[in-house]
Write a protein that holds these residues in place. Structure first.
Motif, short mmCIF file in Angstrom:
data_model
loop_
_atom_site.label_atom_id
_atom_site.label_comp_id
_atom_site.label_asym_id
_atom_site.label_seq_id
_atom_site.Cartn_x
_atom_site.Cartn_y
_atom_site.Cartn_z
N GLY A 115 -2.89 6.79 4.32
CA GLY A 115 -2.45 5.44 3.99
C GLY A 115 -3.21 4.35 4.73
O GLY A 115 -3.30 3.23 4.27
N LEU A 116 -3.76 4.67 5.85
CA LEU A 116 -4.43 3.65 6.66
C LEU A 116 -5.83 3.36 6.16
O LEU A 116 -6.37 2.28 6.39
N ALA A 117 -6.41 4.31 5.48
CA ALA A 117 -7.82 4.20 5.12
C ALA A 117 -8.21 2.90 4.42
O ALA A 117 -9.14 2.24 4.88
N PRO A 118 -7.55 2.50 3.34
CA PRO A 118 -8.02 1.31 2.65
C PRO A 118 -7.97 0.05 3.51
O PRO A 118 -8.84 -0.81 3.38
N VAL A 119 -6.98 -0.05 4.39
CA VAL A 119 -6.93 -1.20 5.30
C VAL A 119 -8.16 -1.20 6.21
O VAL A 119 -8.83 -2.22 6.37
N ALA A 120 -8.44 -0.04 6.79
CA ALA A 120 -9.60 0.05 7.68
C ALA A 120 -10.90 -0.22 6.92
O ALA A 120 -11.82 -0.84 7.45
N GLN A 121 -10.93 0.24 5.68
CA GLN A 121 -12.14 0.02 4.89
C GLN A 121 -12.34 -1.44 4.56
O GLN A 121 -13.44 -1.98 4.65
N LEU A 122 -11.26 -2.11 4.16
CA LEU A 122 -11.40 -3.53 3.87
C LEU A 122 -11.81 -4.29 5.13
O LEU A 122 -12.66 -5.18 5.08
N ARG A 123 -11.22 -3.92 6.25
CA ARG A 123 -11.60 -4.57 7.49
C ARG A 123 -13.09 -4.40 7.77
O ARG A 123 -13.78 -5.35 8.14
N VAL A 142 -11.37 -0.14 -2.95
CA VAL A 142 -10.57 -0.48 -1.77
C VAL A 142 -9.46 -1.46 -2.14
O VAL A 142 -8.29 -1.28 -1.78
N LEU A 143 -9.83 -2.49 -2.90
CA LEU A 143 -8.83 -3.48 -3.30
C LEU A 143 -7.79 -2.85 -4.22
O LEU A 143 -6.60 -3.16 -4.14
N GLU A 144 -8.24 -1.92 -5.07
CA GLU A 144 -7.28 -1.26 -5.97
C GLU A 144 -6.28 -0.42 -5.19
O GLU A 144 -5.09 -0.41 -5.50
N SER A 145 -6.77 0.29 -4.18
CA SER A 145 -5.86 1.07 -3.34
C SER A 145 -4.83 0.17 -2.67
O SER A 145 -3.63 0.49 -2.63
N LEU A 146 -5.30 -0.96 -2.17
CA LEU A 146 -4.38 -1.87 -1.49
C LEU A 146 -3.36 -2.44 -2.47
O LEU A 146 -2.18 -2.60 -2.14
N ARG A 147 -3.83 -2.73 -3.64
CA ARG A 147 -2.92 -3.24 -4.68
C ARG A 147 -1.85 -2.19 -5.01
O ARG A 147 -0.66 -2.52 -5.09
N GLU A 148 -2.27 -0.95 -5.18
CA GLU A 148 -1.31 0.12 -5.47
C GLU A 148 -0.35 0.33 -4.31
O GLU A 148 0.84 0.60 -4.52
N GLY A 149 -0.85 0.19 -3.11
CA GLY A 149 -0.01 0.36 -1.93
C GLY A 149 0.88 -0.84 -1.65
O GLY A 149 1.64 -0.85 -0.69
N ALA A 169 -2.16 -9.80 -5.49
CA ALA A 169 -2.78 -10.47 -6.63
C ALA A 169 -3.57 -9.51 -7.49
O ALA A 169 -3.89 -8.38 -7.07
N ASP A 170 -3.88 -9.92 -8.69
CA ASP A 170 -4.75 -9.20 -9.59
C ASP A 170 -6.08 -8.90 -8.90
O ASP A 170 -6.67 -9.77 -8.25
N VAL A 171 -6.55 -7.67 -9.03
CA VAL A 171 -7.71 -7.23 -8.24
C VAL A 171 -8.97 -8.04 -8.55
O VAL A 171 -9.72 -8.42 -7.66
N LYS A 172 -9.19 -8.31 -9.83
CA LYS A 172 -10.41 -9.01 -10.21
C LYS A 172 -10.43 -10.44 -9.64
O LYS A 172 -11.43 -10.87 -9.05
N PHE A 185 -4.89 -12.01 3.59
CA PHE A 185 -5.00 -11.36 2.28
C PHE A 185 -4.04 -10.18 2.10
O PHE A 185 -3.62 -9.88 1.00
N THR A 186 -3.74 -9.49 3.21
CA THR A 186 -2.94 -8.27 3.08
C THR A 186 -1.66 -8.30 3.92
O THR A 186 -0.83 -7.39 3.79
N GLY A 187 -1.52 -9.30 4.79
CA GLY A 187 -0.36 -9.35 5.65
C GLY A 187 -0.40 -8.33 6.78
O GLY A 187 0.52 -8.24 7.57
#
Lengths: 226, 226
Positions: free
Chosen positions: B113-121, B171-178, B183-186, B222-224
């Motif tokens: 679960g942590l991966a997409p946050v770390a990736q966006l960072r 990465v954004l899609e994962s965060l959106r799903e999580g 917001a809309d990914v695009k 962006f993600t809180g």
DNA sequence: CCTACCGATCGGTAGG
DNA sequence: CCTACCGATCGGTAGG
């Protein structure tokens, strides 16, 4: 009074006859029409081709004038650029004031917690309008040609920008206190303006989202609510 | 070999004396040094004064050349601008690939679960570096002078930009799903890039937040989370 | 606001 | 990569 001007003070006030070129005493009445047309043409061209890539002849031609005529209205090409930016900022400030007045009234009696969200929405929606409404080239020019004006001109514009940004600050602070905005207010403001201002680079009025949808998505992204 | 060059081939190899202009056969080796210096000078000047506001003489002088010499390395002023942008994008893409590789390894065994946050960072932090690291004028030039290249050059750059943006999408899609991105990914991607890209307009390396702090605030906004 | 014009500068090239 | 140069264009002005 330190300003000791010319001998004109001593002349009778009736219709001082201009030698050489007639002086314009007021800037936005009478033939201020042509001046306004020049501003609009200049804004369009500066935006499309850049300040350095636009000649004063281009601007004159787009306004239906001969090459020397813009200099009757403006001292220099740079003064014309500055006038575009100044006019853009003043117009933006007054539009924003009107938008805030409208947003304040309907919700006057409603719940106190909803207010900052509605206010931010109104600010963002209005900002998109200023940036992306058609014919609005003034603000994009200001955003992307700042390096082509002098330092003191930039300082004058920064003052207007401060005026424009002022209403955003208490709104963002309220949201921060309410837990809807998670970032530092000062940096959040800069990032949010960036997100909005950048839209002039990709937004296409003819396709994709409307300004209303865009506003909703921005609200979701920044506050998680809409 | 389709390259049938001049009679120089038949001459003894010692110091072939170039008549007219010597042809450069490879672009980034040998005296590619001077070419690189030209690119750096051009990037700095284009950024500071704009494409239209910079003369090829300015660029030559900043590189320690005479006025005609840039045209030994580049066909035209516009080709020089395009080369700056192309070089900027290629460098950005490779830097980003390296940053992602680093971010992937340490967390390989940790919670999914942590991966997409770390990736966006990691993506944001690297993006700030590309934009705001000192001497990095290439990308700012690309961001703010796109109107000064041809349509086909813009198309070629858009391809590289697509390559750069590709890793952001999953990465954004994962965060959106999580549920971390609301917001809309695009649209979120466009707004986020805007927020980051705008920083070249206000960030001052000598004061204010560090790139690390900036990254944290952006993540919060962006993600809180951070 | 037009006519007519000026000096400066510009991107680019021939030839070595 | 330099020298020497060209034609075009530029911002701006005098004078009406």
């Amino acid at each position: 009074m330190p300003m000791d001007m010319t001998a004109e003070h001593t002349l009778p006030a009736l219709q001082k006859r201009p030698r050489g070129r007639p002086r314009k005493s007021d800037e936005d009445r009478g033939d201020g029409n042509r001046r306004g047309e020049l501003l609009r043409s200049a804004a369009r061209l500066f935006r499309r081709k850049g300040f350095g890539g636009t000649s004063t002849r281009d601007i004159a031609a787009a306004t239906g004038m001969r090459s020397g005529s813009p200099f009757y209205h403006f001292e220099s090409k740079q003064a014309l650029l500055y006038a575009v930016m100044d006019e853009g900022m003043r117009s933006a400030i007054s539009k924003q004031a009107a938008a805030m007045q409208q947003a304040a009234c309907p919700g006057a009696g409603s719940s106190r917690g909803l207010a900052p969200v509605a206010q931010l929405r109104a600010l963002i929606r209005n900002h998109f309008d200023i940036l992306l409404g058609h014919g609005n080239d003034f603000i994009p020019v200001m955003l992307y040609e700042a390096r082509s004006i002098t330092r003191s001109q930039r300082a004058a514009l920064a003052h207007l920008q401060g005026e424009y940004e002022a209403p955003w600050i208490p709104v963002l602070e309220s949201l921060r206190e309410g837990g809807l905005l998670k970032a530092d207010v000062k940096i959040a403001r800069l990032l949010i303006f960036g997100a909005l201002n950048w839209s002039v680079q990709w937004f296409d009025r003819r396709k994709g989202a409307s300004l209303d949808e865009l506003t909703e998505q921005a609200m979701q992204l920044f506050t998680g609510t809409s």
